[in-house]
Scaffold this motif. Structure first.
Motif, PDB file in Angstrom:
ATOM      1  N   GLY A   1     -21.741  -6.800 -43.675  1.00  0.00           N
ATOM      2  CA  GLY A   1     -22.180  -5.762 -42.755  1.00  0.00           C
ATOM      3  C   GLY A   1     -21.423  -4.459 -42.877  1.00  0.00           C
ATOM      4  O   GLY A   1     -20.786  -4.171 -43.896  1.00  0.00           O
ATOM      5  N   ALA A   2     -21.507  -3.683 -41.805  1.00  0.00           N
ATOM      6  CA  ALA A   2     -21.041  -2.301 -41.843  1.00  0.00           C
ATOM      7  C   ALA A   2     -19.526  -2.184 -41.876  1.00  0.00           C
ATOM      8  O   ALA A   2     -18.988  -1.197 -42.341  1.00  0.00           O
ATOM      9  CB  ALA A   2     -21.588  -1.546 -40.637  1.00  0.00           C
ATOM     10  N   LYS A   3     -18.834  -3.175 -41.344  1.00  0.00           N
ATOM     11  CA  LYS A   3     -17.370  -3.146 -41.359  1.00  0.00           C
ATOM     12  C   LYS A   3     -16.861  -4.429 -42.008  1.00  0.00           C
ATOM     13  O   LYS A   3     -16.386  -5.333 -41.324  1.00  0.00           O
ATOM     14  CB  LYS A   3     -16.826  -3.028 -39.933  1.00  0.00           C
TER      15      LYS A   3
ATOM     16  N   ASP B   1      -7.291  -3.336 -43.259  1.00  0.00           N
ATOM     17  CA  ASP B   1      -8.137  -2.571 -42.349  1.00  0.00           C
ATOM     18  C   ASP B   1      -7.368  -1.388 -41.755  1.00  0.00           C
ATOM     19  O   ASP B   1      -7.970  -0.401 -41.323  1.00  0.00           O
ATOM     20  CB  ASP B   1      -8.667  -3.481 -41.239  1.00  0.00           C
TER      21      ASP B   1
ATOM     22  N   LYS C   1     -13.566  -9.358 -26.681  1.00  0.00           N
ATOM     23  CA  LYS C   1     -13.964  -8.159 -25.960  1.00  0.00           C
ATOM     24  C   LYS C   1     -14.332  -8.554 -24.534  1.00  0.00           C
ATOM     25  O   LYS C   1     -13.782  -8.033 -23.582  1.00  0.00           O
ATOM     26  CB  LYS C   1     -15.146  -7.516 -26.665  1.00  0.00           C
TER      27      LYS C   1
ATOM     28  N   ARG D   1     -23.609   3.151 -52.533  1.00  0.00           N
ATOM     29  CA  ARG D   1     -23.147   1.890 -51.956  1.00  0.00           C
ATOM     30  C   ARG D   1     -23.809   0.699 -52.631  1.00  0.00           C
ATOM     31  O   ARG D   1     -23.187  -0.285 -52.933  1.00  0.00           O
ATOM     32  CB  ARG D   1     -23.434   1.855 -50.463  1.00  0.00           C
TER      33      ARG D   1
ATOM     34  N   LEU E   1     -27.035   0.980 -42.307  1.00  0.00           N
ATOM     35  CA  LEU E   1     -25.848   0.624 -41.516  1.00  0.00           C
ATOM     36  C   LEU E   1     -26.087   0.871 -40.034  1.00  0.00           C
ATOM     37  O   LEU E   1     -25.815   0.014 -39.187  1.00  0.00           O
ATOM     38  CB  LEU E   1     -24.640   1.447 -41.987  1.00  0.00           C
TER      39      LEU E   1
ATOM     40  N   TYR F   1     -25.993  -2.558 -37.503  1.00  0.00           N
ATOM     41  CA  TYR F   1     -24.681  -2.831 -36.911  1.00  0.00           C
ATOM     42  C   TYR F   1     -24.722  -2.296 -35.488  1.00  0.00           C
ATOM     43  O   TYR F   1     -24.499  -1.115 -35.236  1.00  0.00           O
ATOM     44  CB  TYR F   1     -23.586  -2.133 -37.720  1.00  0.00           C
TER      45      TYR F   1
ATOM     46  N   LYS G   1     -22.752  -8.431 -33.501  1.00  0.00           N
ATOM     47  CA  LYS G   1     -23.072  -7.081 -33.961  1.00  0.00           C
ATOM     48  C   LYS G   1     -24.313  -7.103 -34.854  1.00  0.00           C
ATOM     49  O   LYS G   1     -24.875  -6.086 -35.198  1.00  0.00           O
ATOM     50  CB  LYS G   1     -21.910  -6.518 -34.783  1.00  0.00           C
TER      51      LYS G   1
ATOM     52  N   GLU H   1     -14.447   0.682 -30.135  1.00  0.00           N
ATOM     53  CA  GLU H   1     -13.771  -0.242 -31.041  1.00  0.00           C
ATOM     54  C   GLU H   1     -13.323   0.437 -32.330  1.00  0.00           C
ATOM     55  O   GLU H   1     -13.200  -0.205 -33.364  1.00  0.00           O
ATOM     56  CB  GLU H   1     -14.685  -1.432 -31.358  1.00  0.00           C
TER      57      GLU H   1
ATOM     58  N   TRP I   1     -14.568   2.617 -34.513  1.00  0.00           N
ATOM     59  CA  TRP I   1     -15.379   2.947 -35.687  1.00  0.00           C
ATOM     60  C   TRP I   1     -16.342   4.065 -35.284  1.00  0.00           C
ATOM     61  O   TRP I   1     -16.552   4.322 -34.099  1.00  0.00           O
ATOM     62  CB  TRP I   1     -16.142   1.742 -36.248  1.00  0.00           C
TER      63      TRP I   1
ATOM     64  N   ARG J   1     -12.599   4.106 -38.235  1.00  0.00           N
ATOM     65  CA  ARG J   1     -13.209   3.827 -39.531  1.00  0.00           C
ATOM     66  C   ARG J   1     -14.626   4.371 -39.517  1.00  0.00           C
ATOM     67  O   ARG J   1     -15.414   4.063 -38.633  1.00  0.00           O
ATOM     68  CB  ARG J   1     -13.224   2.325 -39.818  1.00  0.00           C
TER      69      ARG J   1
ATOM     70  N   LEU K   1     -18.163   4.232 -40.649  1.00  0.00           N
ATOM     71  CA  LEU K   1     -18.996   3.172 -41.233  1.00  0.00           C
ATOM     72  C   LEU K   1     -19.515   3.591 -42.608  1.00  0.00           C
ATOM     73  O   LEU K   1     -19.955   4.721 -42.792  1.00  0.00           O
ATOM     74  CB  LEU K   1     -20.206   2.864 -40.345  1.00  0.00           C
TER      75      LEU K   1
ATOM     76  N   ARG L   1     -10.200   5.656 -43.052  1.00  0.00           N
ATOM     77  CA  ARG L   1     -10.020   5.916 -41.627  1.00  0.00           C
ATOM     78  C   ARG L   1      -9.745   7.402 -41.491  1.00  0.00           C
ATOM     79  O   ARG L   1      -8.996   7.971 -42.274  1.00  0.00           O
ATOM     80  CB  ARG L   1      -8.825   5.148 -41.075  1.00  0.00           C
TER      81      ARG L   1
END
Lengths: 284, 326
Positions: A41-43, A103, A173, B26, B84, B88, B98, B148, B150, B292, B294, B299
């Motif tokens: 996924g995205a992260k 990360d 969370k 990507r 994305l 997400y 997610k 969070e 991002w 971050r 996406l 970062r």
């Protein structure tokens, strides 16, 4: 001779160790596949961090289940997989930390300061240091050298598992369902140990049923307590949610189910225990 | 007269990576890594590659998009890839993963009625397509900063929330605007988790709601907004953390009471009413100093009010006693 992890001490292939090795390796392979195909996924780093953390605690609980499982089923050979699985737990924990640092852009100062500042990270890190200590003393030589103290040292693994579960709760969370489930399995394992210590035979379905009920109830109670203390969600509603099975059964039910399934194992032992392996089964 | 003042974080469009190139890059990287070992897994890959766009069907508002871009709202970074931004998502009404976009396709978005109520001259209900016909649609490029840590850069289409407030004609005594998501546990299984205070509720002060940045998004990437992103209409307040941007809104209620919001109710120590982005105020469990982006490996430093201080800092003058950044 190369000492492959799937061989026994005599250098012959061991089915139990082979299966344990495959189990320990499978999540890492799946993760690598997902990473290579964009399935994370995205992260991806965050997802991989979560997955390795999840497998650390899952494999740790599986490892801790082997000793009681041996007592419950009389299947002594399962114990040969314990060290292998225990070391794989450490490997996943190290991967989990490495992914977290990645990360943070490999900024070690930032990662260290976060670990010191955020309580849930401190808890996780302490657990990892403990696992490192156990991994470092998981050699035949260390067992000989430490003697009785080895047992005492390695018993801390139960406390480390509890820290891991706490870390899991603290990072949620809001939805702590899976952390609750892991806590429930930990309670089940603790219950089996307590019963054993109290002199109750672990091979008796009655003992196991009592432990299953106690662990299930404790899981429901502690889950409600967590929501009551750590969130604004009314604990009564969480407790009451155990009475309905929608949208899905609460963790307490899964813990009870696992405990009751274990209570059936001694029955299987009674049927299969004395059967010679080489003879084809015949009905009594 | 509108004087165009170039802000520090704006970039000429010529320097932004076109979305198509960005996404291709990507895929190219993923393909290189995966190709050699996964030739046999082609079928699996094909299945995974299916984009949420494939789930789109005829939408009565489709002809309204793409809307004309409002050049006042541009960005310093390339737009996040559509795949994305549309795969997400948080949508707790469907579940806490997610990866919820598939489940969210069950959301019924027509007929959809929006009710305007509370302290207004005359409460009324309006069908989404009638509302869209009354509103001047435009496209804006906004940053989206999740609590969070991002972020995304998103091309929303829709209209300024201030236009809807005008239409609603609130009474002068109204101080807040409360916005609520659809409640229908038959199609939203997450709402069967009865310990959450459904329906999802969010709120802004009237001053915030009429700030030029407060936006109601009804489209995304030049198309009607997908369900997982909050179809058929959702809030976008780019100077606040993402959870403020309530999705799939069914009511706008004007009130003199500060609304008790969903996240403030279930986790008051972590997600408050104001939720303005501030890199110097950490979340209890992580730093908010950086985010971050996406789809990138980097970062970047987070900015006060997510880079929109010029537009919104004045809203909070004299409110230093409030927990503005949580």
């Amino acid at each position: 001779m190369i000492d492959f992890p799937w061989n026994d001490r005599a250098g012959r292939f061991s089915t139990v160790r082979g299966a344990a090795f495959a189990l320990a390796l499978a999540p890492a392979c799946w993760l690598a596949f997902e990473a290579a195909t964009g399935g994370l996924g995205a992260k991806p780093l965050t997802e991989a961090t979560h997955q390795t953390g999840l497998w650390t605690i899952r494999l740790l609980l599986v490892t801790l289940a082997l000793t009681p499982l041996r007592r419950i089923t009389g299947w002594n050979r399962c114990i040969v997989a314990r060290r292998l699985l225990g070391l794989s737990v450490f490997a996943y924990a190290v991967g989990h930390l490495a992914l977290y640092v990645a990360d943070q852009g490999w900024d070690l100062g930032q990662a260290a300061s976060e670990i010191a500042l955020r309580f849930y990270l401190t808890v996780g890190f302490v657990a990892l240091v403990g696992l490192a200590l156990l991994a470092a003393t998981s050699t035949d030589a260390a067992i000989r050298r430490l003697g009785r103290r080895w047992q005492q040292l390695h018993r801390t693994v139960y406390a480390l598992a509890a820290l891991g579960v706490l870390h899991f709760f603290l990072q949620s969370k809001i939805d702590a369902s899976e952390a609750t489930l892991m806590m429930g399995f930990w309670l089940l394992l603790m219950g089996w140990r307590a019963a054993q210590r109290a002199g109750a035979p672990l091979g008796a379905p009655r003992t196991l049923t009592v432990v299953a009920l106690a662990a299930g109830l404790a899981t429901a109670g502690l889950e409600a307590l967590w929501y009551g203390l750590a969130t604004g969600i009314p604990w009564r509603l969480v407790l009451a949610a155990n009475l309905t099975l929608t949208p899905w059964p609460r963790p307490a039910w899964w813990v009870l189910g696992a405990g009751l399934a274990a209570a059936l194992l001694p029955l299987a032992r009674a049927r299969l225990g004395r059967r010679p392996l080489s003879v084809s089964p015949s009905r009594a | 007269m509108l004087i165009k003042r170039k802000r520090g974080w704006e970039l000429p469009e010529s320097q932004a990576t076109p979305e198509s190139v960005f996404r291709q890059r990507r895929r190219l990287i993923a393909g290189l890594a995966a190709g050699p070992i996964l030739l046999g897994a082609g079928a699996l890959l094909a299945g995974r590659g299916a984009s949420p766009a494939a789930a789109e069907e005829a939408d009565p508002s489709a002809k309204l998009y793409p809307a004309k871009q409002n050049m006042r709202y541009r960005l310093d970074r390339p737009v996040t890839g559509e795949e994305l931004a549309t795969t997400y998502n948080n949508y707790y009404e469907f579940g806490s993963s997610k990866n919820i976009w598939r489940e969210a396709q069950d959301l019924p978005i027509r007929p959809w009625t929006v009710s305007i109520k509370g302290m207004v001259e005359k409460p009324f209900e309006i069908a989404i397509d009638d509302l869209l016909a009354k509103m001047p649609l435009e496209e804006r490029l906004y940053r989206h900063r999740c609590v969070e840590a991002w972020s995304m850069a998103v091309p929303w289409s829709g209209f300024a929330l201030a236009r809807l407030v005008e239409l609603a004609k609130p009474l002068s005594a109204a101080k807040y605007l409360k916005m609520v998501t659809l409640e229908d546990s038959d199609v939203m299984p997450g709402q069967r988790a009865g310990w959450y205070p459904w329906p999802y509720t969010e709120g802004l002060t009237i001053a915030e709601a009429t700030n030029e940045l407060a936006f109601i998004a009804t489209g995304l990437y030049g198309k009607p907004i997908p369900r997982q992103n909050g179809a058929p209409l959702r809030l976008a307040t780019p100077w606040k953390y993402g959870f403020k941007s309530v999705k799939s809104i069914v009511s706008f209620e004007f009130t003199d009471q500060r609304p008790q919001t969903f996240w403030e109710e279930i986790q008051p120590a972590e997600y408050g009413f104001w939720a303005n982005v501030n890199p110097k105020v950490p979340h209890p469990r992580w730093s908010q100093a950086s985010e971050r982006v996406l789809g990138t490996d980097e970062r970047v430093p987070t900015q006060l009010f997510n880079g929109y201080a010029d537009y919104v800092a004045d809203l909070y003058k004299g409110m230093e006693g409030e927990k503005l950044y949580m």
